[in-house]
Design a protein around this motif. Structure first.
Motif, PDB file in Angstrom:
ATOM      1  N   ARG A 165       0.813  -1.213   0.000  1.00  0.00           N
ATOM      2  CA  ARG A 165       0.000   0.000   0.000  1.00  0.00           C
ATOM      3  C   ARG A 165       0.848   1.266   0.000  1.00  0.00           C
ATOM      4  NH1 ARG A 165      -1.885  -0.649   4.449  1.00  0.00           N
ATOM      5  NH2 ARG A 165      -0.875   1.031   5.587  1.00  0.00           N
ATOM      6  N   ARG A 166       2.013   1.175   0.594  1.00  0.00           N
ATOM      7  CA  ARG A 166       2.848   2.371   0.745  1.00  0.00           C
ATOM      8  C   ARG A 166       3.389   2.886  -0.579  1.00  0.00           C
ATOM      9  NH1 ARG A 166       6.646  -0.464   5.014  1.00  0.00           N
ATOM     10  NH2 ARG A 166       6.173  -2.098   3.514  1.00  0.00           N
ATOM     11  N   VAL A 167       3.524   1.992  -1.545  1.00  0.00           N
ATOM     12  CA  VAL A 167       4.065   2.429  -2.829  1.00  0.00           C
ATOM     13  C   VAL A 167       3.037   2.337  -3.950  1.00  0.00           C
ATOM     14  CG1 VAL A 167       6.416   1.799  -2.211  1.00  0.00           C
ATOM     15  CG2 VAL A 167       4.948   0.114  -3.326  1.00  0.00           C
ATOM     16  N   LEU A 168       1.822   1.948  -3.609  1.00  0.00           N
ATOM     17  CA  LEU A 168       0.787   1.762  -4.627  1.00  0.00           C
ATOM     18  C   LEU A 168       0.510   3.052  -5.387  1.00  0.00           C
ATOM     19  CD1 LEU A 168      -1.481   0.089  -5.956  1.00  0.00           C
ATOM     20  CD2 LEU A 168      -2.942   0.706  -4.028  1.00  0.00           C
ATOM     21  N   ILE A 169       0.231   4.117  -4.651  1.00  0.00           N
ATOM     22  CA  ILE A 169      -0.143   5.377  -5.296  1.00  0.00           C
ATOM     23  C   ILE A 169       1.025   5.948  -6.093  1.00  0.00           C
ATOM     24  CG2 ILE A 169      -0.972   7.719  -4.930  1.00  0.00           C
ATOM     25  CD1 ILE A 169      -3.033   5.518  -4.433  1.00  0.00           C
ATOM     26  N   SER A 170       2.226   5.889  -5.520  1.00  0.00           N
ATOM     27  CA  SER A 170       3.377   6.437  -6.254  1.00  0.00           C
ATOM     28  C   SER A 170       3.623   5.651  -7.533  1.00  0.00           C
ATOM     29  CB  SER A 170       4.631   6.410  -5.369  1.00  0.00           C
ATOM     30  OG  SER A 170       5.014   5.080  -5.074  1.00  0.00           O
ATOM     31  N   GLY A 171       3.346   4.348  -7.504  1.00  0.00           N
ATOM     32  CA  GLY A 171       3.514   3.552  -8.715  1.00  0.00           C
ATOM     33  C   GLY A 171       2.573   3.977  -9.817  1.00  0.00           C
ATOM     34  N   VAL A 182     -12.825   2.442 -13.700  1.00  0.00           N
ATOM     35  CA  VAL A 182     -13.595   2.709 -12.474  1.00  0.00           C
ATOM     36  C   VAL A 182     -13.376   1.583 -11.468  1.00  0.00           C
ATOM     37  CG1 VAL A 182     -15.914   2.968 -11.525  1.00  0.00           C
ATOM     38  CG2 VAL A 182     -15.312   4.104 -13.673  1.00  0.00           C
ATOM     39  N   MET A 183     -13.443   0.341 -11.947  1.00  0.00           N
ATOM     40  CA  MET A 183     -13.187  -0.801 -11.058  1.00  0.00           C
ATOM     41  C   MET A 183     -11.795  -0.712 -10.441  1.00  0.00           C
ATOM     42  SD  MET A 183     -13.130  -4.863 -12.035  1.00  0.00           S
ATOM     43  CE  MET A 183     -11.893  -4.588 -13.308  1.00  0.00           C
ATOM     44  N   LEU A 184     -10.801  -0.377 -11.253  1.00  0.00           N
ATOM     45  CA  LEU A 184      -9.440  -0.243 -10.766  1.00  0.00           C
ATOM     46  C   LEU A 184      -9.349   0.844  -9.702  1.00  0.00           C
ATOM     47  CD1 LEU A 184      -6.339  -0.251 -13.081  1.00  0.00           C
ATOM     48  CD2 LEU A 184      -6.529   1.418 -11.256  1.00  0.00           C
ATOM     49  N   ALA A 185      -9.985   2.002  -9.960  1.00  0.00           N
ATOM     50  CA  ALA A 185      -9.936   3.111  -9.002  1.00  0.00           C
ATOM     51  C   ALA A 185     -10.591   2.727  -7.680  1.00  0.00           C
ATOM     52  CB  ALA A 185     -10.617   4.340  -9.597  1.00  0.00           C
ATOM     53  N   LEU A 186     -11.703   1.995  -7.754  1.00  0.00           N
ATOM     54  CA  LEU A 186     -12.372   1.558  -6.528  1.00  0.00           C
ATOM     55  C   LEU A 186     -11.496   0.595  -5.734  1.00  0.00           C
ATOM     56  CD1 LEU A 186     -15.993   1.005  -7.899  1.00  0.00           C
ATOM     57  CD2 LEU A 186     -15.230   2.833  -6.353  1.00  0.00           C
ATOM     58  N   ALA A 187     -10.817  -0.310  -6.437  1.00  0.00           N
ATOM     59  CA  ALA A 187      -9.938  -1.248  -5.736  1.00  0.00           C
ATOM     60  C   ALA A 187      -8.781  -0.510  -5.062  1.00  0.00           C
ATOM     61  CB  ALA A 187      -9.412  -2.299  -6.718  1.00  0.00           C
ATOM     62  N   VAL A 188      -8.220   0.483  -5.761  1.00  0.00           N
ATOM     63  CA  VAL A 188      -7.146   1.278  -5.164  1.00  0.00           C
ATOM     64  C   VAL A 188      -7.653   2.032  -3.936  1.00  0.00           C
ATOM     65  CG1 VAL A 188      -5.614   3.256  -5.541  1.00  0.00           C
ATOM     66  CG2 VAL A 188      -5.843   1.501  -7.311  1.00  0.00           C
ATOM     67  N   ALA A 189      -8.847   2.607  -4.039  1.00  0.00           N
ATOM     68  CA  ALA A 189      -9.424   3.329  -2.900  1.00  0.00           C
ATOM     69  C   ALA A 189      -9.645   2.391  -1.712  1.00  0.00           C
ATOM     70  CB  ALA A 189     -10.740   3.983  -3.313  1.00  0.00           C
ATOM     71  N   MET A 190     -10.102   1.180  -1.992  1.00  0.00           N
ATOM     72  CA  MET A 190     -10.299   0.212  -0.907  1.00  0.00           C
ATOM     73  C   MET A 190      -8.974  -0.127  -0.235  1.00  0.00           C
ATOM     74  SD  MET A 190     -13.122  -2.459  -2.424  1.00  0.00           S
ATOM     75  CE  MET A 190     -13.116  -3.399  -0.890  1.00  0.00           C
ATOM     76  N   LYS A 191      -7.940  -0.306  -1.047  1.00  0.00           N
ATOM     77  CA  LYS A 191      -6.644  -0.637  -0.476  1.00  0.00           C
ATOM     78  C   LYS A 191      -6.075   0.530   0.317  1.00  0.00           C
ATOM     79  CE  LYS A 191      -2.855  -3.030   0.040  1.00  0.00           C
ATOM     80  NZ  LYS A 191      -2.824  -4.306   0.788  1.00  0.00           N
ATOM     81  N   PHE A 192      -6.148   1.706  -0.259  1.00  0.00           N
ATOM     82  CA  PHE A 192      -5.574   2.881   0.382  1.00  0.00           C
ATOM     83  C   PHE A 192      -6.322   3.235   1.666  1.00  0.00           C
ATOM     84  CE2 PHE A 192      -4.531   7.518   0.521  1.00  0.00           C
ATOM     85  CZ  PHE A 192      -3.152   7.370   0.620  1.00  0.00           C
ATOM     86  N   GLY A 193      -7.640   3.039   1.667  1.00  0.00           N
ATOM     87  CA  GLY A 193      -8.460   3.369   2.837  1.00  0.00           C
ATOM     88  C   GLY A 193      -8.648   2.230   3.805  1.00  0.00           C
ATOM     89  N   ARG A 194      -7.974   1.095   3.572  1.00  0.00           N
ATOM     90  CA  ARG A 194      -8.095  -0.086   4.432  1.00  0.00           C
ATOM     91  C   ARG A 194      -9.550  -0.516   4.578  1.00  0.00           C
ATOM     92  NH1 ARG A 194      -3.550  -1.169   7.828  1.00  0.00           N
ATOM     93  NH2 ARG A 194      -1.887   0.379   7.632  1.00  0.00           N
ATOM     94  N   VAL A 195     -10.290  -0.490   3.501  1.00  0.00           N
ATOM     95  CA  VAL A 195     -11.709  -0.854   3.538  1.00  0.00           C
ATOM     96  C   VAL A 195     -11.883  -2.360   3.667  1.00  0.00           C
ATOM     97  CG1 VAL A 195     -13.872  -0.825   2.234  1.00  0.00           C
ATOM     98  CG2 VAL A 195     -12.383   1.193   2.238  1.00  0.00           C
ATOM     99  N   ALA A 196     -11.109  -3.124   2.906  1.00  0.00           N
ATOM    100  CA  ALA A 196     -11.197  -4.582   2.969  1.00  0.00           C
ATOM    101  C   ALA A 196     -10.398  -5.090   4.169  1.00  0.00           C
ATOM    102  CB  ALA A 196     -10.662  -5.199   1.680  1.00  0.00           C
ATOM    103  N   SER A 197     -10.963  -6.066   4.862  1.00  0.00           N
ATOM    104  CA  SER A 197     -10.271  -6.666   6.004  1.00  0.00           C
ATOM    105  C   SER A 197      -9.103  -7.515   5.517  1.00  0.00           C
ATOM    106  CB  SER A 197     -11.244  -7.547   6.784  1.00  0.00           C
ATOM    107  OG  SER A 197     -11.609  -8.681   5.999  1.00  0.00           O
TER     108      SER A 197
END
Length: 445
Positions: A136-142, A301-316
């Motif tokens: 997650r720490r390098v996801l957005i920068s990638g 859109v699906m990709l952006a939602l998955a990134v948002a879930m990862k970045f926001g710790r939405v999924a357990s």
């Protein structure tokens, strides 16, 4: 007990011998099961009753896909250059063209591929699973960094491709609008079709004829990218400092669900895998709905939602482990059957032959090589691994989602699918938009 007598729980010799035969695999398929499945499919074809449902196609596509892949993996000198993905895609295309596959089987595979959304189930599982398994720490920068080699590669490849095509006598406008732009337009459905619809509107030519004219460049561009991805994968084995072996940038590590002290080897339950698959498909459907309502690109859109879930710790962590298990399953068990289906249903061999003249072929190869070479060269500037960045950049010249699967399979880097979708969808949309603006300004080419 006599010293030579078998242990009480050991199987009889005949059973042990049979089990060894059952453990012989063609890909993931046990060899006896492959023989039986092929015989059953042949019987259905003989009766003229080959169904187009998921049951028949699981058997047919698994056998066909893994047979092609095994041939590619065992071919001396070429097995490390992506030949498995190439054969799994293009050999069935040729078999259809040469009428070597029964028509009933071709109809069954084509109907299943067209109606089941098989491709997008695969992409949903791969994208969501790879993102939720990413650091997650390098996801957005990638995601931000990959635009640099992608943009630089697109600009340089356009200039070089047009120069080569013009020098070889194709003409500047023909080279750009009919060869170079279609290569980087994002595939068939998202690229060649909207591109030629726009051409038809501005030039008043039949869209079908225009589509047939640009399709060979799309398909041969994708094939070239597949070949080069295999070459880069082999180069990565020779020079490991140039690649992260599927990691885009130095410093990436597995995220907490897979490597934390709290859960270093946490098991993945069948419930978690099923729950994660439903989650991935739901994200795909949200993307599909936004495409219907507002014409937003659904996979992005699906990709952006998955990134948002990862970045926001939405999924357990349990869901993340389940999603990553889905990624592993689909990339291992489904890739080659999917490529076989694409080869039968969506890769017309005769269209490939349409571009086999030296000027067009040279222009296609030079364009893709420049695109990938620029991505490779620029990657160091933004601290990305050159080989992995070049393979992602190659997806900009792929045949849409199908090309992404084949290119990443040839490069052995399926975990880069989220970045590949950026290259294909967003890069393709930008190319289509700019190309149609230029076409309109030139009065219809």
């Amino acid at each position: 007990m006599p010293p030579d007598s078998p242990a009480p729980d050991s199987p009889p010799p005949a059973a042990a011998a049979w089990w060894r035969i059952m453990d012989l695999r063609i890909g993931i398929v046990p060899a006896p099961v492959a023989i039986l499945g092929a015989a059953v499919a042949a019987a259905f074809v003989r009766l003229g009753a080959a169904p187009s449902d998921i049951l028949m196609n699981i058997v047919v596509l698994a056998i066909g896909g893994f047979v092609c892949a095994e041939i590619g993996k065992r071919t001396p000198g070429l097995k490390n250059l992506g030949l498995a993905a190439i054969l799994a895609t293009f050999l069935p295309s040729y078999l259809v063209y040469a009428h070597l596959l029964p028509k009933d089987l071709v109809k069954s595979i084509s109907a299943f591929t067209d109606n089941s959304n098989f491709l997008y189930l695969f992409i949903a599982a791969i994208i969501v699973g790879s993102i939720l398994g990413m650091d997650r720490r390098v996801l957005i920068s990638g995601f931000l960094k990959i635009f640099v080699p992608l943009a630089a590669g697109s600009v340089v490849a356009t200039a070089v491709g047009c120069a080569v095509g013009t020098a070889l006598g194709l003409g500047l406008q023909h080279t750009f609008f009919k060869v170079v732009a279609p290569i980087m337009a994002g595939g068939v459905g998202e690229g060649a079709i909207p591109l030629t619809i726009g051409y038809a509107q501005f030039s008043h030519q039949p869209q079908g004829e225009l589509f047939a004219e640009v399709l060979p460049a799309v398909m041969l561009g994708s094939l070239t990218a597949i070949l080069f991805a295999g070459v880069l994968n082999a180069a990565g084995k020779r020079w490991p400092s140039l690649t992260g072996e599927g990691r885009l940038q130095p410093g990436e590590v597995d995220d907490e669900p897979f490597a934390s002290p709290e859960a270093p080897r946490a098991p993945v339950s069948a419930v978690d895998v099923g729950a994660a698959l439903v989650m991935a498909v739901t994200l795909y459907l949200v993307g599909a709905l936004t495409q219907k309502l507002w014409n937003w690109p659904g996979p992005v859109v699906m990709l952006a939602l998955a990134v948002a879930m990862k970045f926001g710790r939405v999924a357990s962590p349990r869901l993340e482990r389940g999603a990553f298990a889905n990624f592993q399953f689909f990339s291992t068990a489904v890739t080659y059957p999917l490529l076989f289906a694409i080869g039968v249903a969506k890769t017309p061999w005769e269209k490939l032959l349409g571009a086999f003249n030296l000027p067009t072929l040279t222009t296609i190869v030079v364009t893709v090589a420049t695109l990938m070479g620029t991505g490779f060269a620029v990657a160091r500037w933004v601290k990305l691994y050159p080989i992995d960045a070049a393979i992602v950049t190659a997806c900009h010249s792929g045949q849409g989602g199908t090309g992404d699967v084949a290119i990443l399979t040839a490069g052995n880097r399926m975990q880069l699918m989220p970045f590949a979708q950026i290259a294909t969808r967003i890069g393709g949309a930008i190319m289509v938009t700019l190309t149609l603006i230029a076409f309109a300004r030139l009065g219809g080419g």
